[in-house]
Design an enzyme around this catalytic site. Sequence first.
Site, mmCIF file in Angstrom:
data_model
loop_
_atom_site.group_PDB
_atom_site.id
_atom_site.type_symbol
_atom_site.label_atom_id
_atom_site.label_comp_id
_atom_site.label_asym_id
_atom_site.label_seq_id
_atom_site.Cartn_x
_atom_site.Cartn_y
_atom_site.Cartn_z
ATOM 1 N N GLY A 41 0.813 -1.218 0.000
ATOM 2 C CA GLY A 41 0.000 0.000 0.000
ATOM 3 C C GLY A 41 0.840 1.258 0.000
ATOM 4 O O GLY A 41 2.050 1.239 -0.249
ATOM 5 N N CYS A 43 1.753 3.013 2.480
ATOM 6 C CA CYS A 43 2.733 3.039 3.568
ATOM 7 C C CYS A 43 4.096 2.523 3.100
ATOM 8 O O CYS A 43 5.122 3.169 3.326
ATOM 9 C CB CYS A 43 2.200 2.201 4.721
ATOM 10 S SG CYS A 43 3.261 2.204 6.152
ATOM 11 N N HIS A 444 19.250 2.802 33.168
ATOM 12 C CA HIS A 444 20.058 4.018 33.175
ATOM 13 C C HIS A 444 21.332 3.798 32.357
ATOM 14 O O HIS A 444 21.908 2.716 32.437
ATOM 15 C CB HIS A 444 20.442 4.366 34.620
ATOM 16 C CG HIS A 444 21.303 5.589 34.712
ATOM 17 N ND1 HIS A 444 20.791 6.853 34.488
ATOM 18 C CD2 HIS A 444 22.622 5.746 34.980
ATOM 19 C CE1 HIS A 444 21.775 7.736 34.621
ATOM 20 N NE2 HIS A 444 22.899 7.100 34.920
HETATM 21 P P1 FAD Z 1 -3.122 2.266 1.864
HETATM 22 O O1 FAD Z 1 -1.817 2.030 2.448
HETATM 23 O O2 FAD Z 1 -3.443 3.611 1.313
HETATM 24 O O3 FAD Z 1 -3.307 1.165 0.734
HETATM 25 C C1 FAD Z 1 -4.429 1.124 -0.066
HETATM 26 C C2 FAD Z 1 -4.187 0.136 -1.196
HETATM 27 O O4 FAD Z 1 -5.413 -0.018 -1.895
HETATM 28 C C3 FAD Z 1 -3.172 0.594 -2.214
HETATM 29 O O5 FAD Z 1 -2.195 -0.396 -2.386
HETATM 30 C C4 FAD Z 1 -3.978 0.794 -3.497
HETATM 31 O O6 FAD Z 1 -3.256 0.408 -4.647
HETATM 32 C C5 FAD Z 1 -5.150 -0.142 -3.279
HETATM 33 N N1 FAD Z 1 -6.370 0.238 -3.994
HETATM 34 C C6 FAD Z 1 -7.018 1.429 -3.997
HETATM 35 N N2 FAD Z 1 -8.133 1.347 -4.751
HETATM 36 C C7 FAD Z 1 -8.193 0.084 -5.217
HETATM 37 C C8 FAD Z 1 -9.114 -0.621 -6.040
HETATM 38 N N3 FAD Z 1 -10.208 -0.063 -6.551
HETATM 39 N N4 FAD Z 1 -8.858 -1.926 -6.310
HETATM 40 C C9 FAD Z 1 -7.755 -2.537 -5.826
HETATM 41 N N5 FAD Z 1 -6.867 -1.930 -5.038
HETATM 42 C C10 FAD Z 1 -7.083 -0.631 -4.738
HETATM 43 N N6 FAD Z 1 1.501 6.405 8.748
HETATM 44 C C11 FAD Z 1 2.098 6.004 9.862
HETATM 45 O O7 FAD Z 1 1.478 5.331 10.686
HETATM 46 N N7 FAD Z 1 3.421 6.312 10.124
HETATM 47 C C12 FAD Z 1 4.137 7.057 9.265
HETATM 48 O O8 FAD Z 1 5.322 7.323 9.524
HETATM 49 C C13 FAD Z 1 3.533 7.500 8.071
HETATM 50 N N8 FAD Z 1 4.234 8.217 7.177
HETATM 51 C C14 FAD Z 1 3.643 8.580 6.010
HETATM 52 C C15 FAD Z 1 4.376 9.310 5.094
HETATM 53 C C16 FAD Z 1 3.828 9.707 3.898
HETATM 54 C C17 FAD Z 1 4.638 10.493 2.908
HETATM 55 C C18 FAD Z 1 2.472 9.328 3.597
HETATM 56 C C19 FAD Z 1 1.851 9.712 2.291
HETATM 57 C C20 FAD Z 1 1.726 8.604 4.504
HETATM 58 C C21 FAD Z 1 2.298 8.233 5.720
HETATM 59 N N9 FAD Z 1 1.576 7.515 6.670
HETATM 60 C C22 FAD Z 1 2.178 7.137 7.838
HETATM 61 C C23 FAD Z 1 0.164 7.170 6.475
HETATM 62 C C24 FAD Z 1 0.008 5.720 6.043
HETATM 63 O O9 FAD Z 1 0.720 5.522 4.845
HETATM 64 C C25 FAD Z 1 -1.445 5.380 5.868
HETATM 65 O O10 FAD Z 1 -2.162 5.694 7.028
HETATM 66 C C26 FAD Z 1 -1.618 3.902 5.575
HETATM 67 O O11 FAD Z 1 -0.911 3.534 4.415
HETATM 68 C C27 FAD Z 1 -3.093 3.555 5.387
HETATM 69 O O12 FAD Z 1 -3.201 2.207 5.139
HETATM 70 P P2 FAD Z 1 -4.474 1.607 4.399
HETATM 71 O O13 FAD Z 1 -4.369 0.129 4.587
HETATM 72 O O14 FAD Z 1 -5.709 2.279 4.816
HETATM 73 O O15 FAD Z 1 -4.317 1.930 2.849
#
Ligand code: FAD
Length: 470
Positions: A41, A43, A444
């Site tokens: 994803g 992340c 410590h």
């Molecule tokens: P996502 O990780 O967004 O994954 C969603 C997946 O769904 C993707 O792979 C996408 O391809 C797939 N998808 C979407 N639509 C479809 C569809 N129609 N059919 C099939 N597949 C689909 N969070 C932290 O906790 N710590 C951090 O340090 C942190 N740093 C970050 C830094 C940056 C630059 C960014 C942008 C985000 C950061 N985050 C961090 C946030 C974190 O990335 C997200 O909260 C997390 O990835 C959410 O996970 P999720 O499972 O909801 O979905």
Amino acid sequence: MNTPIQLVVIGAGPGGYAAAFLAADLGLNVTIVDRETNPGGVCLYRGCIPSKAFLHAAAIISEAKHAKTFGIEFNAPNIDINKLRDWKKSVVTKLTAGLGALTRARKIKYIQGEAFFLNSNTIRVKKMDGTTEEIPFQKAILATGSRPAVIPHLPQSPHIWDSTTALQMDQVPAKLLVVGGGYIGMELGTVYHELGSQVSIVEMTPGLLPGADRDLTDVLYKRVKNLFSKIMLETKVAKMESHDNGITVTFADKEGKEFKEDYEKVLVSVGRKPNSENLGLENTKIKVTARGFIEVNDQRQTTDPDIYAIGDIAGDPMLAHKASHEGRVAVEAIAGHKVAFEPQAIPAVVFTDPEIAWCGLTETDAAKAGREVAVVKFPWAASGRALTLDRTDGLTKLIIDPKTQRVLGMAIVGVGAGEMIAEGVIAIEMGAVAQDLKLSIHPHPTLSETVMETAEGFFGQSTHIYKPKR
Ligand code: FAD
């Protein structure tokens, strides 16, 4: 023998893959659908992991510079940006390929493609080769995550970046403007500053990292104001004009006075939007809120009983660990276990230098709710470990119920704060009282001792601070 439940997980970010893996471990028949070749994803591919890899490189540069203050001087670093980018890619590939292997080991079917709901128990998957497949399911978990929010009416320009473009690390611009002083903007601003860009930040609200307690952000501000070229607070971007060599930005300050400046690149990091469009949700009974989040109950079940939603698409805080936890709750609910998503403390970490981390009740939220709390702080100037690191710019804080002594919240600013905040999560989730933290022997010399000393401070008995209880 019961036939296993047919579960489809749409989106394989930290929410989706954690859910799918647990479901397989519990004996469900699991299919994952995601656009990428492997799970991970946002992340892993363009969020948490690549940004932290670059922040590690930035921290080394910064520490090497800092070492001069105690007599160790290095030459200016020679940065090979191609090698740095390749290293980041290798980290991402190792992790995502590892998740692919774990998927196969668990006998989960992985389909690379895009899912669309035809009705409450069928999706259509458009695969990468253009073919489609209809997949019936008994239960589905929707975990399609989020994407960068955009500022309306911006010009289309290669000089305007979002977090994804910034993490591609194609170049280090001489002059970079970061729009948005939230955690993504601050982290990426830190990376580019250390790699050699002149970085400025513009933020609409009166402070950096809106939502975090001000005493924490003050410590960060004090450090970054000397590193970044400009930090423009209570200032809006009124206009951007793209030209061959960069972008001219027109700002409006709080009095509405406009001024202009040129930048080579502009990174827009003004929040994230849930991916709840183009999924065929209209063919289901799922309800979506005005902000685009999917409505869910305590089990993460949507208003369509066979479909669950987790992660960024299911609401704030949009954090990876919250997504994974929700995923596991949803799967347990599907497996028929008695379970609910009811965390007392979801940690938040900003990986700036110094880091900021908090969990549970914040001082700001306690004040907003008019809740009476005891706030105890331990400044790191009194920590031996902080002195040995030459990083006394830190603070540990506990929010305690004055009547019951229950630990309600913990917040830390300082190097390594992100690694330490888990102690607060455990304390809060286990209903610890200040006395528990005070009586637990901490090693410590470590920064973790500041947690114990803060708890001692609640009783007016902190060893390294003289502040008797009145
Ligand atoms: P996502 O990780 O967004 O994954 C969603 C997946 O769904 C993707 O792979 C996408 O391809 C797939 N998808 C979407 N639509 C479809 C569809 N129609 N059919 C099939 N597949 C689909 N969070 C932290 O906790 N710590 C951090 O340090 C942190 N740093 C970050 C830094 C940056 C630059 C960014 C942008 C985000 C950061 N985050 C961090 C946030 C974190 O990335 C997200 O909260 C997390 O990835 C959410 O996970 P999720 O499972 O909801 O979905």
